[in-house]
Design an enzyme around this catalytic site. Sequence first.
Site, PDB file in Angstrom:
ATOM      1  N   SER A 179      -9.683   3.479  -8.058  1.00  0.00           N
ATOM      2  CA  SER A 179      -8.304   3.939  -7.850  1.00  0.00           C
ATOM      3  C   SER A 179      -7.980   5.184  -8.672  1.00  0.00           C
ATOM      4  CB  SER A 179      -7.308   2.835  -8.157  1.00  0.00           C
ATOM      5  OG  SER A 179      -7.147   2.707  -9.550  1.00  0.00           O
ATOM      6  N   LYS A 239       1.370  -0.964 -11.305  1.00  0.00           N
ATOM      7  CA  LYS A 239       1.174   0.449 -11.628  1.00  0.00           C
ATOM      8  C   LYS A 239       2.494   1.184 -11.622  1.00  0.00           C
ATOM      9  CE  LYS A 239      -3.568   0.667  -9.969  1.00  0.00           C
ATOM     10  NZ  LYS A 239      -4.453   1.088  -8.877  1.00  0.00           N
TER      11      LYS A 239
END
Length: 808
Positions: free
Chosen positions: A702, A745
């Site tokens: 990611s 996140k």
Amino acid sequence: MTEETQIEAPKPRRPRRASKPRQPRLPFPNDLPLLPIRDNVYFPNLIFPLFVGREKSMRALEETLETHRHVLLVSQRQIDLEDPEPSDLYEFGAVAEVLQILKVPDGTMRVMLEGVSRFRVTKFLQTDPCFMVRGVPISEDKSKDLEREALMRSCMGQFENIVNNGRNIPPEAILNVMNIEEPGRLADHIAWYLSGLRVDVKQEILETLSSKDRLEKLGVLLNKEAEIIEVQKNIRSRVEKEVGDNQREFILREQMKAIQQELGERDERMGEIDEYRQKIEECAMPEAVAERANKELARLEKMPYAAPDGVIVRTYLDWLTTLPWSKASKDRIDIEAAKATLDADHYGLPKVKDRILEFLAVRKLTGTLKGPILCFVGPPGVGKTSIGRSIARALDRKFHRISLGGVRDEAEIRGHRRTYVGALPGRIIQGIKQAGTRNPVFMLDEIDKLASDFRGDPSSALLEALDTEQNNEFSDHYLEVPFDLSDVMFITTANLLDPIPPALRDRMEVISFSGYIEDEKAEIARQFLIPKLLNDHGLTPENLQIQDNAVRRVIREHTREAGVRNLERELAAICRKVARQVAEEKVDRESISDDDIQEYLGRRRYHYGVMEEHDQVGAAMGLVYTEFGGDVISIEVSLLRGKDGRLTLTGQLGDVMKESAQAALSYIRSKARYLNLSDDFYERTEIHVHVPAGAVPKDGPSAGITIATALASALTGRAVRKEVAMTGEITLRGRVLPIGGLKEKVLAAHRAGIRTVLFPAENDKDVDDIPQNVRDEMCMVPVRHMDEVLPRALEERAEPRVERETIA
Ligand SMILES: Nc1ncnc2c1ncn2[C@@H]1O[C@H](COP(=O)(O)OP(=O)(O)OP(=O)(O)O)[C@@H](O)[C@H]1O
Ligand SMILES: [Mg+2]
């Protein structure tokens, strides 16, 4: 009554010299009355008694009394013939003188006889009313030589040996035999003493006329006899030993009983057995288990009180009798009440609570609590364990928790076999025992931390426990009898889903817990943690007030976590200090604001995840998801003069991250022209990518678009906008692929003051999970391709920078 049978130990004639002189013998004729003998053979020179019962034989005796007083004794070939024919009789016999006749009142006769000579029948003169035969006496072979002497001695030695070891020859027989000088006669005597010999064998000795041959044959017989005696002796000693051992044990046991009784222990012992018996009855075990328990009890009863095995059996019985075989708490599935309980114990978590209530509703309607196992997945301290406790409270069930972290031995789950020293059941059965009911809420914590090695795979044992199809017969190695786990409500927890063995994951219904945002944490602290802590520390809300801004400071500067465990710990530290002051009567009331935090908790501990002060060249903000929740990291790229575009990577990097960096570089190279880079920039530059070690990223890929952005920035000299953070995997051609943990996140980005998040368009669905108040403040930009990322992330213009020019 047996007839013509030897009835006492034979009395061989004393040698002539030793006895007193007797009357000269009457001569006997060649025609003699014959007595058939059933089970013996008689020899000359012996005196022996005889019972006579058969009519014919008595007639024969009567006949001879009047005349010469001699009869011929001839053996029958077959013992069981009552009325033998001449052909049933041997040819050879012994002539005997009748010394005495006694008439017994029952009509039979007892006769004393003395053998005189061997005799051979040549003709039967009559068979009625008694046998009369004609024949010839056979004179004895009286020759003597060295060989015969040797044979005599050897036979004598063997005989002595037999008498000494055997049982049924009187010892004086040795003396009798020793005095015999004639070889033939010696053989006769010894053969006569060997009462075990068969008739035909003895008959053969009788018929062997050469004294040498007779001794030789006898030697063979004696040898055999000695062997037989040896074997008999062995058998006897074995039997005696066995009988002896048994008797010894019996006697010792009886003595022990007596001693125990004397000491008053026996009653105690019986008391113990009775107690177990009662317990077995009381705990209403399944039949098979009760059978097993009774068997063990019987074993215990038979054991000596202090036998070492006794301890093992007792422990085992204790286990069997204390397990809740049929003890269950009554379920209360009241959805409203359950909701109230969950709300009372936990702030927020609406999705989780709904899932749990739905789960319970289905169970209520189907009437059982069977079904998939719940698995709570989420970062530490978000309330997974504690909500499990609440579920138990809501259902009115007992709660038991075990931690599987680091369990690597199958036996820990399933127990050790009883043959091991100190064996015990596995943790599941131990937990059931502690819970005390057969239907507790059973929490298996940290199922993602299971290990497996050579000691067997614990997950396979767990599988059996968790599988509702087969856990009604869960087998623990120690118990040996199956235990029904089908009414247990298992809940598992894990921090990460990935490490859970797939077979286990399959059987579970995953409920994800995400981290809390600051507001939630503050609320949890206010509503739950602080009241609980005050209570735990003996304080009241009058004694201590922790203001909201103080809580927020603790959250921001003293903790770094997705959950609230450290927050709780830090708040506890404050409570402790205040409690001490209150106890020392220094203060009575304390109100703590954010300015006081440093005094209580020391300097701020965390500086993580803050937005950069300025736009930076070659540094991009990435969002990562770690075990502790989401975080913001800055990925830096610097360019050095070098060769062949070597890529150096440092910092906390997994293999996946390295591949992401390679992919990012390939993408940038393919876009060189578009980015205004010279085609061969790559040949003159060495690239260094650094990922700070602050957090251990769990999802390497990611960071792909972040690396690419930092690279592009470094190469073009265009700064990265400081208010932008991003997450997404990148392909060689620049496509942006979806990632996990978007909510975490975004929360981390929000906490860091970043207001723009670039995320993979395919993660669109996850945006709904983000709390509304956070979403309102954020600009969420879905991206599909790097081409969309760069314009949003980079400044329009390159900053003129000396180093860059020298490279490009
Ligand atoms: N939503 C909440 N409301 C009230 N208290 C909470 C909430 N979430 C967590 N807590 C409290 O936080 C503490 C830690 O929670 P818990 O032990 O359940 O964490 P966990 O998720 O099991 O963590 P781990 O993965 O480390 O086992 C507990 O005291 C719990 O009561
Ligand atoms: Mg826990």
